[in-house]
Write an enzyme that holds these catalytic residues in place. Structure first.
Site, PDB file in Angstrom:
ATOM      1  N   SER A 136      21.808 -57.514 -41.303  1.00 51.42           N
ATOM      2  CA  SER A 136      21.575 -57.892 -42.694  1.00 51.42           C
ATOM      3  C   SER A 136      21.797 -59.397 -42.821  1.00 51.42           C
ATOM      4  O   SER A 136      22.853 -59.901 -42.445  1.00 51.42           O
ATOM      5  CB  SER A 136      22.558 -57.135 -43.597  1.00 51.42           C
ATOM      6  OG  SER A 136      22.459 -57.614 -44.923  1.00 51.42           O
ATOM      7  N   LYS A 162      17.027 -57.029 -42.007  1.00 56.38           N
ATOM      8  CA  LYS A 162      17.112 -56.843 -43.464  1.00 56.38           C
ATOM      9  C   LYS A 162      17.434 -58.185 -44.078  1.00 56.38           C
ATOM     10  O   LYS A 162      18.337 -58.886 -43.601  1.00 56.38           O
ATOM     11  CB  LYS A 162      18.208 -55.822 -43.769  1.00 56.38           C
ATOM     12  CG  LYS A 162      18.831 -55.888 -45.161  1.00 56.38           C
ATOM     13  CD  LYS A 162      19.738 -54.688 -45.394  1.00 56.38           C
ATOM     14  CE  LYS A 162      20.893 -55.013 -46.314  1.00 56.38           C
ATOM     15  NZ  LYS A 162      21.815 -53.856 -46.461  1.00 56.38           N
ATOM     16  N   LYS A 164      18.260 -60.327 -47.746  1.00 59.56           N
ATOM     17  CA  LYS A 164      18.627 -60.238 -49.156  1.00 59.56           C
ATOM     18  C   LYS A 164      17.580 -60.983 -49.973  1.00 59.56           C
ATOM     19  O   LYS A 164      17.114 -62.058 -49.556  1.00 59.56           O
ATOM     20  CB  LYS A 164      19.995 -60.896 -49.373  1.00 59.56           C
ATOM     21  CG  LYS A 164      21.129 -60.212 -48.631  1.00 59.56           C
ATOM     22  CD  LYS A 164      21.495 -58.901 -49.271  1.00 59.56           C
ATOM     23  CE  LYS A 164      22.710 -58.274 -48.617  1.00 59.56           C
ATOM     24  NZ  LYS A 164      23.047 -56.977 -49.216  1.00 59.56           N
ATOM     25  N   ASP A 189      16.771 -56.242 -49.400  1.00 62.09           N
ATOM     26  CA  ASP A 189      17.851 -55.663 -50.206  1.00 62.09           C
ATOM     27  C   ASP A 189      18.079 -56.542 -51.424  1.00 62.09           C
ATOM     28  O   ASP A 189      18.419 -57.720 -51.299  1.00 62.09           O
ATOM     29  CB  ASP A 189      19.139 -55.573 -49.363  1.00 62.09           C
ATOM     30  CG  ASP A 189      20.290 -54.893 -50.104  1.00 62.09           C
ATOM     31  OD1 ASP A 189      20.107 -54.490 -51.264  1.00 62.09           O
ATOM     32  OD2 ASP A 189      21.377 -54.753 -49.493  1.00 62.09           O
ATOM     33  N   GLU A 214      15.750 -51.955 -50.677  1.00 60.54           N
ATOM     34  CA  GLU A 214      17.053 -51.371 -50.975  1.00 60.54           C
ATOM     35  C   GLU A 214      17.526 -51.791 -52.363  1.00 60.54           C
ATOM     36  O   GLU A 214      17.494 -52.977 -52.701  1.00 60.54           O
ATOM     37  CB  GLU A 214      18.042 -51.850 -49.892  1.00 60.54           C
ATOM     38  CG  GLU A 214      19.413 -51.216 -49.957  1.00 60.54           C
ATOM     39  CD  GLU A 214      20.320 -51.718 -48.820  1.00 60.54           C
ATOM     40  OE1 GLU A 214      19.810 -52.298 -47.832  1.00 60.54           O
ATOM     41  OE2 GLU A 214      21.543 -51.535 -48.937  1.00 60.54           O
ATOM     42  N   ASP A 239      21.477 -47.719 -52.489  1.00 61.57           N
ATOM     43  CA  ASP A 239      22.777 -48.097 -51.930  1.00 61.57           C
ATOM     44  C   ASP A 239      23.802 -47.925 -53.058  1.00 61.57           C
ATOM     45  O   ASP A 239      24.418 -46.852 -53.189  1.00 61.57           O
ATOM     46  CB  ASP A 239      22.689 -49.551 -51.410  1.00 61.57           C
ATOM     47  CG  ASP A 239      24.020 -50.147 -50.968  1.00 61.57           C
ATOM     48  OD1 ASP A 239      25.063 -49.497 -51.124  1.00 61.57           O
ATOM     49  OD2 ASP A 239      24.039 -51.303 -50.463  1.00 61.57           O
ATOM     50  N   LYS A 263      27.270 -45.450 -47.082  1.00 60.20           N
ATOM     51  CA  LYS A 263      28.444 -46.274 -46.780  1.00 60.20           C
ATOM     52  C   LYS A 263      29.650 -45.372 -46.972  1.00 60.20           C
ATOM     53  O   LYS A 263      29.832 -44.792 -48.057  1.00 60.20           O
ATOM     54  CB  LYS A 263      28.533 -47.481 -47.716  1.00 60.20           C
ATOM     55  CG  LYS A 263      27.505 -48.564 -47.429  1.00 60.20           C
ATOM     56  CD  LYS A 263      27.674 -49.765 -48.324  1.00 60.20           C
ATOM     57  CE  LYS A 263      26.581 -50.796 -48.020  1.00 60.20           C
ATOM     58  NZ  LYS A 263      26.531 -51.857 -49.070  1.00 60.20           N
ATOM     59  N   GLY A 291      26.644 -51.473 -44.272  1.00 59.30           N
ATOM     60  CA  GLY A 291      27.823 -52.235 -43.859  1.00 59.30           C
ATOM     61  C   GLY A 291      28.460 -52.933 -45.041  1.00 59.30           C
ATOM     62  O   GLY A 291      27.827 -53.146 -46.082  1.00 59.30           O
TER      63      GLY A 291
HETATM   64  O1  OSB Z   1      24.246 -54.381 -50.053  1.00 65.87           O
HETATM   65  O2  OSB Z   1      24.371 -53.649 -48.071  1.00 65.87           O
HETATM   66  C1  OSB Z   1      24.772 -54.405 -48.961  1.00 65.87           C
HETATM   67  C2  OSB Z   1      27.355 -56.854 -47.593  1.00 65.87           C
HETATM   68  C3  OSB Z   1      28.287 -56.816 -48.601  1.00 65.87           C
HETATM   69  C4  OSB Z   1      28.064 -56.015 -49.692  1.00 65.87           C
HETATM   70  C5  OSB Z   1      26.893 -55.272 -49.793  1.00 65.87           C
HETATM   71  C6  OSB Z   1      25.967 -55.293 -48.786  1.00 65.87           C
HETATM   72  C7  OSB Z   1      26.191 -56.128 -47.670  1.00 65.87           C
HETATM   73  C8  OSB Z   1      25.260 -56.279 -46.576  1.00 65.87           C
HETATM   74  C9  OSB Z   1      25.806 -56.726 -45.238  1.00 65.87           C
HETATM   75  O3  OSB Z   1      24.075 -56.117 -46.675  1.00 65.87           O
HETATM   76  C10 OSB Z   1      26.147 -55.576 -44.377  1.00 65.87           C
HETATM   77  C11 OSB Z   1      26.954 -55.990 -43.167  1.00 65.87           C
HETATM   78  O4  OSB Z   1      26.483 -56.814 -42.385  1.00 65.87           O
HETATM   79  O5  OSB Z   1      28.079 -55.487 -43.009  1.00 65.87           O
HETATM   80 MG    MG Z   2      22.717 -52.961 -50.013  1.00 60.86          MG
END
Ligand code: OSB
Ligand code: MG
Length: 378
Positions: A136, A162, A164, A189, A214, A239, A263, A291
């Protein structure tokens, strides 16, 4: 098994690089680790994935600490627990606070697996020997910088990228990224940054062959997501909106989601995570493991969960070195060619790197059952 001692560590770790989402940027990771011990001297570990601030969910490190020490510890300490599935039942009369519950439950799952000389994956019923992982990537200054970062991770072998997105950093960036990497499995995401009125904009992502988008809409919504999904070709993956098997069932029945990001912390622990996995398998809904920028303890739990058969899409469990100069486990989580080899040592399968863990510990709280029944020594 009898829970004789619980130790909570407040941790502070610096991530190698800041991580930016549609909510903002952070680099310092404050979180909790929890160790549960039994009467035989075994110990199990859990991690609270709540952040310092309530931007992802309403829980924070401090609310988790409050709920754990004032409500959850008194329920399990000194108690006889025959299987970790019982823990979520014991916590059932307490509303929400899923990340707090998951911290304690996770430690008890690890403890149970170690005590019974099994890996956590085996205890959960998982069979996979290696898991496929993606990565991510946070919001960058511009598309060119993002492309440069992505190129590095594609080179490292990550199985899915992925990125953001947020309003003003979406369609154009994704088009450029797709043009630069025509064949890489890719997804976006939004962390709840859009509303139904943005449907036309989100439709512009159709045609970029994204595996999914996402959580495009509000963190507490499953109604508008159903309307959006009816007007979008790209599969929606929820999510933030999913906190339980019941949430999952309702979202699936409404057509709000075609894929679920599981999660462990968000759904209150491994027992509920497994239930969601099983339900989705039955309904033909693929799942993957999300994550929360975890330390090695949380990462190890994610790896064990991902060995279940319906985790058919690469998760966000990248290697330790993507986040940390030094992790709190030994060996660290290593990704090779996009795969993590599931460890075969008992429980979470990784030892504690005591030196590193102590160095990142800000404060430690110890709770013991009646002195007469407390574990003696290690
Ligand atoms: O939305 O999945 C998410 C990190 C912090 C809070 C929310 C998210 C995320 C990530 C990173 O997308 C996931 C990771 O690398 O642990
Ligand atoms: Mg997410």
């Amino acid at each position: 098994m009898k829970i004789t001692e619980i130790r909570i560590r407040k941790m502070k770790m610096m991530m190698k690089k800041p991580f930016t989402t549609s909510f903002g940027t952070f680099q310092e990771k404050d979180f909790l680790l929890l160790e549960a011990k039994d009467e035989l001297g075994n110990s199990g570990w859990g991690e609270s994935v709540a952040f310092h601030s309530p931007w992802y969910s309403e829980e924070t490190l401090e609310t988790n600490l409050h709920i754990i020490k004032d409500f959850l510890v008194p329920i399990v300490l000194g108690n006889e627990i025959s299987h970790p599935n019982q823990v979520s039942e014991l916590f059932g009369h307490l509303r929400k606070n899923n990340m707090a519950k998951s911290t304690v439950e996770g430690a008890i799952w690890d403890l149970y697996a170690k005590r019974n000389k099994m890996t956590l994956a085996e205890a959960l019923g998982g069979a996979r020997k290696r898991i496929e992982v993606g990565i991510s990537i946070g919001i960058h200054e511009n598309a060119d910088e993002l492309i440069e970062t992505v190129a590095g991770f594609v080179e490292e072998g990550y199985k899915r990228i992925k990125v953001k997105i947020k309003p003003g950093y979406d369609v154009d960036v994704m088009q450029k990224l797709r043009a630069a990497f025509p064949d890489v499995p890719m997804m976006a995401d939004a962390n709840s940054a859009y509303r139904l009125k943005d449907t036309e904009l989100l439709q512009k992502l159709d045609g970029l062959n994204l595996t999914m988008i996402e959580q495009p809409l509000a963190s507490d919504d499953i109604i508008d997501h159903a309307t959006l999904q009816a007007n979008l070709q790209t599969p929606i993956c929820l999510d933030e909106s999913i906190h339980s098997l019941e949430d999952t069932r309702k979202a699936v029945e409404l057509g709000s989601t075609k894929i679920i990001n599981i999660k462990i912390g968000r759904v209150g622990g491994l027992t509920e995570a497994k239930k969601i996995h099983d339900y989705c398998a039955e309904k033909g809904i693929p799942v993957w493991c999300g994550g929360m920028l975890e330390s090695g303890i949380g990462r190890a739990h994610n790896i064990a969960l991902t060995t279940l058969p319906n985790f058919t899409l690469p998760g966000d469990t990248a290697g330790s070195s993507r986040y940390w100069e030094e992790d709190v486990i030994s060996p660290e989580v290593v990704v090779e060619d996009g795969y993590i080899t599931v460890p075969d040592a008992y429980g979470i399968g990784y030892a504690i790197n005591k030196q590193a863990m102590d160095r990142f510990t800000v404060e430690e709280l110890v709770f013991q059952a009646q002195p007469s029944t407390a574990a003696t020594g290690q």
